[in-house]
Design an enzyme around this catalytic site. Structure first.
Site, PDB file in Angstrom:
ATOM      1  N   ASP A   1       5.248   3.731   7.582  1.00  0.00           N
ATOM      2  CA  ASP A   1       4.932   4.654   6.603  1.00  0.00           C
ATOM      3  C   ASP A   1       5.035   3.862   5.265  1.00  0.00           C
ATOM      4  O   ASP A   1       5.728   2.907   5.278  1.00  0.00           O
ATOM      5  CB  ASP A   1       5.922   5.940   6.441  1.00  0.00           C
ATOM      6  CG  ASP A   1       5.114   7.225   5.878  1.00  0.00           C
ATOM      7  OD1 ASP A   1       4.760   7.879   6.344  1.00  0.00           O
ATOM      8  OD2 ASP A   1       5.142   7.229   4.398  1.00  0.00           O
ATOM      9  N   SER A   2       4.318   4.520   4.226  1.00  0.00           N
ATOM     10  CA  SER A   2       4.560   3.554   2.681  1.00  0.00           C
ATOM     11  C   SER A   2       5.770   4.118   2.155  1.00  0.00           C
ATOM     12  O   SER A   2       6.140   3.534   1.030  1.00  0.00           O
ATOM     13  CB  SER A   2       3.482   3.661   1.996  1.00  0.00           C
ATOM     14  OG  SER A   2       2.819   5.202   1.879  1.00  0.00           O
TER      15      SER A   2
ATOM     16  N   ASN B   1       1.705  -0.431   3.887  1.00  0.00           N
ATOM     17  CA  ASN B   1       0.548   0.070   3.820  1.00  0.00           C
ATOM     18  C   ASN B   1      -0.111   0.256   5.224  1.00  0.00           C
ATOM     19  O   ASN B   1      -0.547  -1.065   5.752  1.00  0.00           O
ATOM     20  CB  ASN B   1      -0.239  -0.689   2.753  1.00  0.00           C
ATOM     21  CG  ASN B   1      -1.713   0.066   2.785  1.00  0.00           C
ATOM     22  OD1 ASN B   1      -2.382   0.554   3.531  1.00  0.00           O
ATOM     23  ND2 ASN B   1      -2.117   0.172   1.194  1.00  0.00           N
ATOM     24  N   ALA B   2      -0.610   1.235   5.783  1.00  0.00           N
ATOM     25  CA  ALA B   2      -1.015   1.406   7.094  1.00  0.00           C
ATOM     26  C   ALA B   2      -2.088   0.391   7.261  1.00  0.00           C
ATOM     27  O   ALA B   2      -2.393  -0.266   8.385  1.00  0.00           O
ATOM     28  CB  ALA B   2      -1.258   2.775   7.414  1.00  0.00           C
TER      29      ALA B   2
ATOM     30  N   CYS C   1      -5.991  16.050   8.354  1.00  0.00           N
ATOM     31  CA  CYS C   1      -5.595  17.392   8.046  1.00  0.00           C
ATOM     32  C   CYS C   1      -6.413  17.545   6.506  1.00  0.00           C
ATOM     33  O   CYS C   1      -6.381  18.522   5.728  1.00  0.00           O
ATOM     34  CB  CYS C   1      -3.886  17.400   7.384  1.00  0.00           C
ATOM     35  SG  CYS C   1      -3.459  16.235   6.377  1.00  0.00           S
TER      36      CYS C   1
HETATM   37  N1  SAH Z   1       3.168  12.326  11.067  1.00  0.00           N
HETATM   38  C1  SAH Z   1       3.854  12.800   9.966  1.00  0.00           C
HETATM   39  C2  SAH Z   1       3.033  13.359   8.560  1.00  0.00           C
HETATM   40  C3  SAH Z   1       2.305  12.382   8.095  1.00  0.00           C
HETATM   41  S1  SAH Z   1       2.054  12.815   6.260  1.00  0.00           S
HETATM   42  C4  SAH Z   1       4.906  13.858  10.539  1.00  0.00           C
HETATM   43  O1  SAH Z   1       4.318  14.699  11.575  1.00  0.00           O
HETATM   44  O2  SAH Z   1       5.781  14.245   9.897  1.00  0.00           O
HETATM   45  C5  SAH Z   1       1.305  11.464   5.870  1.00  0.00           C
HETATM   46  C6  SAH Z   1       2.220  10.089   5.415  1.00  0.00           C
HETATM   47  O3  SAH Z   1       1.535   9.004   5.054  1.00  0.00           O
HETATM   48  C7  SAH Z   1       3.121  10.399   4.226  1.00  0.00           C
HETATM   49  O4  SAH Z   1       4.693  10.321   4.760  1.00  0.00           O
HETATM   50  C8  SAH Z   1       3.087   9.346   3.218  1.00  0.00           C
HETATM   51  O5  SAH Z   1       4.134   8.695   2.966  1.00  0.00           O
HETATM   52  C9  SAH Z   1       2.168   8.605   4.117  1.00  0.00           C
HETATM   53  N2  SAH Z   1       1.200   7.450   3.626  1.00  0.00           N
HETATM   54  C10 SAH Z   1       0.344   7.715   2.600  1.00  0.00           C
HETATM   55  N3  SAH Z   1      -0.504   6.651   2.551  1.00  0.00           N
HETATM   56  C11 SAH Z   1      -0.093   5.822   3.126  1.00  0.00           C
HETATM   57  C12 SAH Z   1      -0.532   4.294   3.309  1.00  0.00           C
HETATM   58  N4  SAH Z   1      -1.523   3.844   2.747  1.00  0.00           N
HETATM   59  N5  SAH Z   1       0.247   3.527   4.215  1.00  0.00           N
HETATM   60  C13 SAH Z   1       1.251   4.130   4.953  1.00  0.00           C
HETATM   61  N6  SAH Z   1       1.753   5.271   4.836  1.00  0.00           N
HETATM   62  C14 SAH Z   1       1.036   5.998   3.867  1.00  0.00           C
END
Ligand code: SAH
Length: 410
Positions: free
Chosen positions: A267-268, A293-294, A354
């Site tokens: 996660d970022s 960053n994913a 979502c």
């Molecule tokens: N799977 C989680 C919910 C994810 S919400 C659950 O079930 O609880 C989306 C997440 O993506 C957030 O935590 C946000 O911090 C992260 N995020 C947003 N952009 C991102 C990126 N470019 N790289 C990594 N994480 C990211």
């Protein structure tokens, strides 16, 4: 069918008159009418309760009015409404009753989901003994509704605390005075929740997965309760080495940990990962958390040919509106393509979106294209949506937003 304006409505102080297009929307079963479809709403104050009519004055129902939102009216009933606080209290009790039928294995779930519970502008989540309330419209924000909501929740659910989560952007859009998030009843704002447990008396008894809930920190309402059933389902298929991309506080990762040899969460957000680590400790698990960053991480891992047996993709909503859709689809496709390439034969991809604006069909087609481009045969194990405590109204498409496909690849 339009009805003659009943006597009760004539006594209602306010009337909203709709254009034929607005009338058609209501007849189509929707509960929102946009400002452009309101012909006349003379002198209606913010949050007013109004009788809704067509151009000829025929009564169509009762709505809550907003002076600032593009969604000018939200229908509350097809009948005249004399006692709004009593109606809201009754709807909250009905919403709680529905959860008793559909939630059996969690002390955290959505209690009220706005339009989907015929309570437009109100969201209530239960986190064990703490409730989180979000008020999204002028009408719900006004007294005596606000007090009626809290009173009913206290009576029915006996929480140790109720936290109000304020989204400043929404208050600005609704032209409501700024307010801070905070406790609005009781003393408690943090707790521990348990989800996806099974009765210990049962042969398949399971302790479930526990999470810290901090009512006054984090994002959204503290956890993504809409994924609760998908966590359990993902764990059914998960195996081997797992990667949870966009892991937030570890929702999927901690469920996978029961089935997988290793789990890495990405996660970022550092605060999200700090909470994920605390959640892992709470469950006696050791997981690896990577801040990054994913998109970059998947690219780097692909370059060094990293492989996994289970990958979860649960990104934030890329398409916040229709204009973003094309770019959003490219983002989803890139993630899915990389993940599919990284899976070992027999591997499982749990992929989610979502974004309401991405239809279920468009989402499935995107994953299909990604599988084709990755030269993988992908078979659907599950095609899923949001948990049942986030109900869907068939004629209000906005209430259906979460897509979750579970596929296995060769
Ligand atoms: N799977 C989680 C919910 C994810 S919400 C659950 O079930 O609880 C989306 C997440 O993506 C957030 O935590 C946000 O911090 C992260 N995020 C947003 N952009 C991102 C990126 N470019 N790289 C990594 N994480 C990211």
């Amino acid at each position: 069918m339009a009805k003659k304006m009943p006597a009760a409505n004539r006594e209602m102080p306010y009337t909203v008159q709709l254009s034929p297009r607005g009338v058609a929307r209501l007849q189509g079963g929707h509960v929102w009418v946009y400002r452009s479809d309101v012909n006349a709403a003379k002198d209606l104050p913010a949050g007013a309760l109004g009788g809704v009519t067509d151009a000829r004055g025929e009564f169509l129902g009762t709505a809550l009015y907003s002076t600032s939102s593009q969604i000018a009216i939200r229908m509350i009933s097809r009948e005249p409404v004399a006692d709004l606080p009593a109606l809201i209290a009754q709807r909250i009790r009905a919403a709680i009753g529905y959860r008793k039928r559909v939630v059996a294995n969690s002390n955290a779930y959505r209690v009220v989901f706005s339009e989907a519970d015929l309570l437009p502008g109100l969201i209530v989540d239960r986190y064990n003994d703490v409730l989180s309330v979000q008020i999204l419209t002028q009408a719900m924000d006004a007294e005596p509704l606000r007090s009626a909501v809290l009173k009913t929740l206290v009576e029915e659910l006996e929480p140790a605390g109720i936290v109000e989560r304020v989204d400043p952007r929404i208050r600005e859009l609704e032209q409501l005075p700024l307010r801070k998030s905070g406790l609005c009843w009781g003393e408690k704002s943090s707790t521990v929740i348990t989800m996806n447990f099974r009765n210990s008396g049962d042969a398949a008894g399971q302790p479930g997965v526990r999470f810290h809930y901090e009512g006054l920190e984090g994002q959204k309402t503290g956890a993504f309760l809409d994924q609760r059933e998908n966590y359990a389902e993902a764990a059914q298929y998960a195996h081997g080495e797992a990667l949870d991309v966009f892991c937030y506080q570890g929702g999927f990762a901690l469920h996978l940990a029961a089935k997988c040899s290793t789990v890495t969460g990405v996660d970022s957000s550092r605060p999200a990962l700090e909470m994920a680590e605390k959640n892992a400790a709470l469950n006696g698990r050791e997981l690896e958390w990577i801040e990054g960053n994913a998109f970059d991480l998947l690219k780097d891992y692909a370059a060094v040919r990293r492989q996994y047996d289970t990958i979860v993709l649960d990104p934030p909503a890329f398409a916040k509106n229709k204009q973003d859709l094309e770019k959003a689809m490219r983002g989803y496709k890139e993630l899915n393509l990389r993940a599919l390439k990284m899976l070992r034969p027999g591997g499982v991809l749990v992929t989610c979106s979502c974004s309401f604006h991405v239809s279920s069909q468009a989402f499935t087609e995107m994953v299909a294209e990604a599988a084709r481009d990755a030269h993988r045969v992908a078979r659907v194990l599950e095609s899923r949506g949001q948990a049942k405590d986030h109900p869907i109204l068939l004629n209000v498409p906005e209430t259906s937003y979460l897509k979750c496909l579970v596929v296995t690849v060769r």
